[in-house]
Every structure is written in structure tokens, then in C-alpha cells.
Design a protein around this motif. Structure first.
Motif, PDB file in Angstrom:
ATOM      1  N   THR A 151       0.802  -1.227   0.000  1.00  0.00           N
ATOM      2  CA  THR A 151       0.000   0.000   0.000  1.00  0.00           C
ATOM      3  C   THR A 151       0.832   1.272   0.000  1.00  0.00           C
ATOM      4  OG1 THR A 151      -0.137  -0.054   2.436  1.00  0.00           O
ATOM      5  CG2 THR A 151      -1.897  -1.156   1.196  1.00  0.00           C
ATOM      6  N   ASP A 152       2.109   1.206   0.342  1.00  0.00           N
ATOM      7  CA  ASP A 152       2.962   2.386   0.436  1.00  0.00           C
ATOM      8  C   ASP A 152       3.989   2.360  -0.695  1.00  0.00           C
ATOM      9  OD1 ASP A 152       4.659   4.466   1.029  1.00  0.00           O
ATOM     10  OD2 ASP A 152       4.824   4.010   3.168  1.00  0.00           O
ATOM     11  N   PRO A 153       3.846   3.208  -1.723  1.00  0.00           N
ATOM     12  CA  PRO A 153       4.785   3.178  -2.853  1.00  0.00           C
ATOM     13  C   PRO A 153       6.190   3.621  -2.495  1.00  0.00           C
ATOM     14  CG  PRO A 153       3.297   5.052  -3.046  1.00  0.00           C
ATOM     15  CD  PRO A 153       2.791   4.225  -1.904  1.00  0.00           C
ATOM     16  N   GLY A 154       6.362   4.197  -1.317  1.00  0.00           N
ATOM     17  CA  GLY A 154       7.683   4.676  -0.903  1.00  0.00           C
ATOM     18  C   GLY A 154       8.479   3.685  -0.096  1.00  0.00           C
ATOM     19  N   ARG A 155       7.959   2.456   0.071  1.00  0.00           N
ATOM     20  CA  ARG A 155       8.658   1.462   0.880  1.00  0.00           C
ATOM     21  C   ARG A 155       8.917   0.190   0.080  1.00  0.00           C
ATOM     22  NH1 ARG A 155       6.432   1.413   7.120  1.00  0.00           N
ATOM     23  NH2 ARG A 155       6.451   3.666   7.470  1.00  0.00           N
ATOM     24  N   VAL A 156      10.101  -0.365   0.310  1.00  0.00           N
ATOM     25  CA  VAL A 156      10.483  -1.622  -0.318  1.00  0.00           C
ATOM     26  C   VAL A 156      11.093  -2.518   0.747  1.00  0.00           C
ATOM     27  CG1 VAL A 156      12.058  -2.721  -1.964  1.00  0.00           C
ATOM     28  CG2 VAL A 156      10.832  -0.642  -2.613  1.00  0.00           C
ATOM     29  N   GLY A 157      10.660  -3.780   0.801  1.00  0.00           N
ATOM     30  CA  GLY A 157      11.283  -4.754   1.680  1.00  0.00           C
ATOM     31  C   GLY A 157      12.425  -5.438   0.949  1.00  0.00           C
ATOM     32  N   VAL A 158      13.621  -5.407   1.533  1.00  0.00           N
ATOM     33  CA  VAL A 158      14.807  -5.993   0.911  1.00  0.00           C
ATOM     34  C   VAL A 158      15.305  -7.136   1.784  1.00  0.00           C
ATOM     35  CG1 VAL A 158      17.134  -5.592   0.012  1.00  0.00           C
ATOM     36  CG2 VAL A 158      15.417  -3.756  -0.083  1.00  0.00           C
ATOM     37  N   VAL A 159      15.405  -8.319   1.198  1.00  0.00           N
ATOM     38  CA  VAL A 159      15.901  -9.491   1.918  1.00  0.00           C
ATOM     39  C   VAL A 159      17.359  -9.718   1.538  1.00  0.00           C
ATOM     40  CG1 VAL A 159      15.617 -11.956   2.335  1.00  0.00           C
ATOM     41  CG2 VAL A 159      13.602 -10.530   1.924  1.00  0.00           C
ATOM     42  N   TYR A 160      18.238  -9.549   2.511  1.00  0.00           N
ATOM     43  CA  TYR A 160      19.651  -9.873   2.341  1.00  0.00           C
ATOM     44  C   TYR A 160      19.871 -11.293   2.858  1.00  0.00           C
ATOM     45  CZ  TYR A 160      20.036  -4.781   1.871  1.00  0.00           C
ATOM     46  OH  TYR A 160      19.873  -3.471   1.479  1.00  0.00           O
ATOM     47  N   GLU A 161      21.063 -11.821   2.647  1.00  0.00           N
ATOM     48  CA  GLU A 161      21.325 -13.176   3.106  1.00  0.00           C
ATOM     49  C   GLU A 161      21.287 -13.294   4.626  1.00  0.00           C
ATOM     50  OE1 GLU A 161      25.188 -14.514   2.047  1.00  0.00           O
ATOM     51  OE2 GLU A 161      26.198 -12.657   2.631  1.00  0.00           O
ATOM     52  N   GLY A 162      21.551 -12.186   5.345  1.00  0.00           N
ATOM     53  CA  GLY A 162      21.586 -12.266   6.792  1.00  0.00           C
ATOM     54  C   GLY A 162      20.616 -11.373   7.520  1.00  0.00           C
ATOM     55  N   ARG A 163      19.749 -10.651   6.778  1.00  0.00           N
ATOM     56  CA  ARG A 163      18.822  -9.736   7.453  1.00  0.00           C
ATOM     57  C   ARG A 163      17.715  -9.312   6.496  1.00  0.00           C
ATOM     58  NH1 ARG A 163      20.306  -4.179   6.229  1.00  0.00           N
ATOM     59  NH2 ARG A 163      22.101  -4.175   4.823  1.00  0.00           N
ATOM     60  N   LEU A 164      16.688  -8.714   7.095  1.00  0.00           N
ATOM     61  CA  LEU A 164      15.584  -8.106   6.366  1.00  0.00           C
ATOM     62  C   LEU A 164      15.561  -6.625   6.694  1.00  0.00           C
ATOM     63  CD1 LEU A 164      12.742  -7.910   4.959  1.00  0.00           C
ATOM     64  CD2 LEU A 164      11.773  -8.616   7.160  1.00  0.00           C
ATOM     65  N   ASP A 168      13.039   3.098   3.125  1.00  0.00           N
ATOM     66  CA  ASP A 168      12.315   4.264   2.634  1.00  0.00           C
ATOM     67  C   ASP A 168      13.031   4.776   1.387  1.00  0.00           C
ATOM     68  OD1 ASP A 168      10.314   6.594   3.186  1.00  0.00           O
ATOM     69  OD2 ASP A 168      12.238   7.581   2.857  1.00  0.00           O
ATOM     70  N   LEU A 169      12.357   4.796   0.249  1.00  0.00           N
ATOM     71  CA  LEU A 169      13.013   5.140  -1.006  1.00  0.00           C
ATOM     72  C   LEU A 169      13.429   6.601  -1.070  1.00  0.00           C
ATOM     73  CD1 LEU A 169      10.835   3.162  -3.575  1.00  0.00           C
ATOM     74  CD2 LEU A 169      13.044   2.531  -2.591  1.00  0.00           C
ATOM     75  N   ALA A 170      12.717   7.463  -0.399  1.00  0.00           N
ATOM     76  CA  ALA A 170      13.040   8.886  -0.454  1.00  0.00           C
ATOM     77  C   ALA A 170      14.339   9.197   0.268  1.00  0.00           C
ATOM     78  CB  ALA A 170      11.895   9.697   0.133  1.00  0.00           C
ATOM     79  N   SER A 171      14.529   8.605   1.436  1.00  0.00           N
ATOM     80  CA  SER A 171      15.716   8.889   2.241  1.00  0.00           C
ATOM     81  C   SER A 171      16.789   7.815   2.154  1.00  0.00           C
ATOM     82  CB  SER A 171      15.315   9.082   3.706  1.00  0.00           C
ATOM     83  OG  SER A 171      14.793   7.862   4.234  1.00  0.00           O
ATOM     84  N   GLY A 172      16.388   6.609   1.745  1.00  0.00           N
ATOM     85  CA  GLY A 172      17.333   5.489   1.740  1.00  0.00           C
ATOM     86  C   GLY A 172      17.525   4.859   3.095  1.00  0.00           C
ATOM     87  N   ALA A 176      12.744  -0.424   9.279  1.00  0.00           N
ATOM     88  CA  ALA A 176      12.596  -1.587  10.151  1.00  0.00           C
ATOM     89  C   ALA A 176      13.607  -2.626   9.711  1.00  0.00           C
ATOM     90  CB  ALA A 176      11.178  -2.159  10.065  1.00  0.00           C
ATOM     91  N   ALA A 177      13.952  -3.513  10.625  1.00  0.00           N
ATOM     92  CA  ALA A 177      14.946  -4.536  10.319  1.00  0.00           C
ATOM     93  C   ALA A 177      14.676  -5.786  11.132  1.00  0.00           C
ATOM     94  CB  ALA A 177      16.358  -4.014  10.589  1.00  0.00           C
ATOM     95  N   ALA A 178      15.145  -6.914  10.620  1.00  0.00           N
ATOM     96  CA  ALA A 178      15.061  -8.187  11.330  1.00  0.00           C
ATOM     97  C   ALA A 178      16.249  -9.029  10.895  1.00  0.00           C
ATOM     98  CB  ALA A 178      13.751  -8.910  11.019  1.00  0.00           C
ATOM     99  N   ALA A 179      16.673  -9.925  11.776  1.00  0.00           N
ATOM    100  CA  ALA A 179      17.809 -10.788  11.490  1.00  0.00           C
ATOM    101  C   ALA A 179      17.482 -12.200  11.927  1.00  0.00           C
ATOM    102  CB  ALA A 179      19.065 -10.280  12.201  1.00  0.00           C
ATOM    103  N   PRO A 180      18.112 -13.215  11.320  1.00  0.00           N
ATOM    104  CA  PRO A 180      17.846 -14.595  11.721  1.00  0.00           C
ATOM    105  C   PRO A 180      18.115 -14.813  13.197  1.00  0.00           C
ATOM    106  CG  PRO A 180      19.112 -14.523   9.698  1.00  0.00           C
ATOM    107  CD  PRO A 180      19.074 -13.134  10.236  1.00  0.00           C
TER     108      PRO A 180
END
Length: 372
Positions: A151-164, A168-172, A176-180
Motif C-alpha cells: 500500500t505504500d509506494p515509498g517502501r520496499v522490503g529488501v531481503v539480504y542473506e543475513g537480514r531483512l 524508505d526510497l526517499a531517504s534510503g 525496520a529490520a530483522a535478522a535470523p
């Protein structure tokens, strides 16, 4: 497109990235990203199917950053897309991954006049408009996938090998974050936003397990988990668009499983019709009993799961039986992606590593059974 026939579109370079154009509701369009190791040769192909005639129309755009591992069109804007890419960084003297946001200069594919027709026939690749690039904190960190927020065009969830990370696309900045969790530090392999639960949950695959994090919390512990969802590595997942507690998963054990994550001890539906790794699983957005899978056995399967799509008080018998409705075997290599059209519920595309896109339709007799 004739009943029972598929249409094949071939590309020059290997491929493993495919997305329907989510923001387009009128035209049947898919976007493909190539995976060439040669610098400066990768492209994004926009393929449009003319439903009445079965003709294919294409536009080609240059993708200068590197080989494309994933492509996702924005659900908010038909002209916007993201790519997960890998390219050699001469400064760091190593390959580095990233997520780039682009805009198409035009969403039109079928020419409207003779000048546009001659330009299309020249097959000259056009430039994409680069918006921004999200880079890992460390150059060697791998990006598994990226997904637009529902619903928010300014947000992207990025999954790295060790974290989520939710970016925010505007500021970079990471919102939020999560880790295994756990001592084993098992790596993430893929992930997807939960379209239910207030659009705040993001589910990730961690080895054989599914873990879902609430992005409003600190990310230390998952909101819910399905342990040992597969006997081998879990490759992909997709949420049922209509039933908020159902999620489908696919993995290296060759299985398609559907879970009610309120009680994830046993799948409520399971099929093992593929003979090798299953790379992708997708629910039909309009008819939840239809699912697509793609596998390293070079097949895409259309599977029905009506038994788990009935309401408890519904006494009517399902119009379809559980199991494979049709096998699509026009590929000669691993089918990495299978996607439903965003504009037409009975059309889908499958993409294999050998640069072959196959567009198909749900067989008419199954369609009529569902509708009538």
C-alpha cells in the motif's frame, strides 16, 4: 491465443527474472530481465500479448548496471519497476549486488502510428530512467530479493542473506529490520509481504523454515513461524490473496505445500508432482484454487487446490479435483519464474534459464467449470 496453444518468445541472453506489469489493468504485459555476464549487454524486455490475435509486441530497454536476478513491477505505478542486480565493482574489485528503481519512458508497447512502428522494428534498445539504488551495508553482502510494499509506494522490503530491511526510497533509510534468530545463523533465501494483517508483516524463507516478522516491532523475534516447511531448502512462498491465514511454499524437495500458519505443524495441502527443485509458486489473484509452479525439471504446472478453498459451511462439492490440471513442457531448462497476468486472470507466463518465455492460458473447460 488459441485454445491449448502456448506462445513462445525467445531472448538473446539467459534469464531468470519475470514480473507482470501490476499497475496495468487493460493490457496483458510481462517484463523480463536478462542475466548476461558481459558488461553493458543486459536488457529489460516488455512483452505485450494481443489477446484477440495472439500477436506479441515487445519493447527493449538497456539495463546498464549488471545482470538481473529479480525484477518486480510496482503495484502503484505501471511505469515503475525495481531490479535486483549483480555487477563487478572496479573500486571494491569484486562483484556487488544492489536494488535499483527505474521508470519506463513509456508504458505503450503496441505502436499507434507508422513512425512508432518503424522505430519499434529497428529493435534499438531505449534507456530506462534511473531513480535510485539501494546498496548493501557491505559490498560482499548478497541481496536475495526485494518486494514493493502493498500500500505504500515509498517502501520496499529488501531481503539480504543475513537480514531483512524495510527501506524508505526517499531517504534510503531502513525503517525496520530483522535478522535470523538462533545460533546456526541460517541464511535467508527469499521473502514476501503479507497482504493481510494490516500490510505490516513480511515473511522470509530461512533454510527449510518460514518466519514472518512484524515490521512495526523490533524484529528480534518472528510473529509466527512454520518450522521444517520443506525437507530441503525452501525456495519461494506466496500468500493466498483471499484467505488471510493461508500461505503456499515450494522447495528443493519438489513439493508444493499450503499452510494455515495458525497451526503450522502439518500442511493442509501438499503435492509432489515435480521431479526436481521447485523455484516458484503463485496463487491466481482471482481464483484461489489455481496455483502455478515452476521447476528445474523444465516444467510449469497448473495445479488445483479446491479442497482448501472452501468455507466450512459450504456443502457444495468442488467443481475441480485436487491435483495437476495441466503440465506445460515447452521449456528445455529450469523454469525459474511463473507469473499470472495482472490484467487477465486466465493468462500466465513461465520463464526458463534458456531465455524462453512461454505464454499460456488456463484450458477452456477448466475455466468454464470454475465460472459456471
Amino acid at each position: 491465443m488459441d485454445e491449448g496453444n502456448s506462445i513462445i518468445y525467445g531472448l538473446e541472453h539467459q534469464t531468470r527474472a519475470l514480473s507482470p506489469q501490476y499497475g496495468e489493468s487493460d493490457a496483458i504485459r510481462f517484463l523480463i530481465g536478462t542475466q548476461s555476464l558481459k558488461p553493458g549487454t543486459n536488457q529489460v524486455h516488455v512483452v505485450e500479448l494481443e489477446e484477440d490475435t495472439g500477436a506479441l509486441h515487445t519493447k527493449v530497454f538497456r539495463h546498464e548496471i549488471g545482470e538481473i536476478w529479480q525484477l518486480r513491477c510496482s503495484p502503484h505505478d505501471a511505469a515503475t519497476l525495481l531490479t535486483v542486480h549483480n555487477a563487478y565493482d572496479p573500486i571494491a574489485q569484486q562483484c556487488a549486488m544492489g536494488v535499483s528503481i527505474y521508470k519506463l519512458p513509456t508504458v505503450e508497447v503496441i505502436p499507434k502510428d507508422l513512425d512508432e512502428l518503424s522505430a519499434m522494428q529497428s529493435r534499438n534498445a531505449e534507456d530506462l530512467e534511473h531513480v535510485t539504488t539501494i546498496r548493501p551495508e557491505k559490498p560482499e553482502e548478497e541481496v536475495r530479493c526485494a518486494e514493493w510494499h502493498s500500500t505504500d509506494p515509498g517502501r520496499v522490503g529488501v531481503v539480504y542473506e543475513g537480514r531483512l530491511a524495510v527501506v524508505d526510497l526517499a531517504s534510503g533509510a531502513a525503517l525496520a529490520a530483522a535478522a535470523p534468530d538462533g545460533r546456526a545463523r541460517l541464511k535467508f533465501t527469499a521473502g514476501k509481504w503479507n497482504p493481510h494483517q494490516g500490510h505490516s508483516q513480511f515473511a522470509v524463507l530461512q533454510d527449510m523454515h518460514i518466519k514472518c516478522y512484524d515490521t512495526r516491532a523490533d524484529g528480534a523475534k518472528p510473529a509466527w513461524t512454520i518450522d521444517n516447511a520443506h525437507r530441503q531448502l525452501a525456495r519461494d512462498l506466496d500468500f493466498n490473496p483471499n484467505r488471510q491465514f493461508h500461505v503456499a511454499s515450494a522447495g528443493d524437495d519438489g513439493a508444493l505445500n499450503i499452510w494455515d500458519y495458525r497451526n503450522g505443524k502439518e500442511p493442509i495441502f501438499s503435492r509432489s508432482d515435480h521431479s526436481h527443485w521447485v523455484w516458484t509458486v503463485r496463487y491466481n489473484c482471482y481464483h484461489e484454487q489455481l496455483l502455478l509452479t515452476g521447476s528445474s525439471d523444465a516444467r510449469a504446472l497448473l495445479t488445483a487446490a479446491p479442497s482448501v478453498c472452501r468455507d466450512p459451511d459450504d456443502d457444495k462439492q468442488p467443481v475441480l479435483e485436487d491435483g495437476v490440471l495441466q503440465s506445460y513442457e515447452q521449456h528445455e531448462d529450469s523454469v525459474y519464474c511463473a507469473e499470472w497476468s495482472a490484467a487477465e486472470p486466465w493468462t500466465f507466463a513461465s520463464l526458463s534459464c534458456d531465455a524462453r518465455l512461454v505464454l499460456s492460458r488456463v484450458p477452456r473447460h477448466f475455466k468454464y467449470k470454475i465460472l459456471l
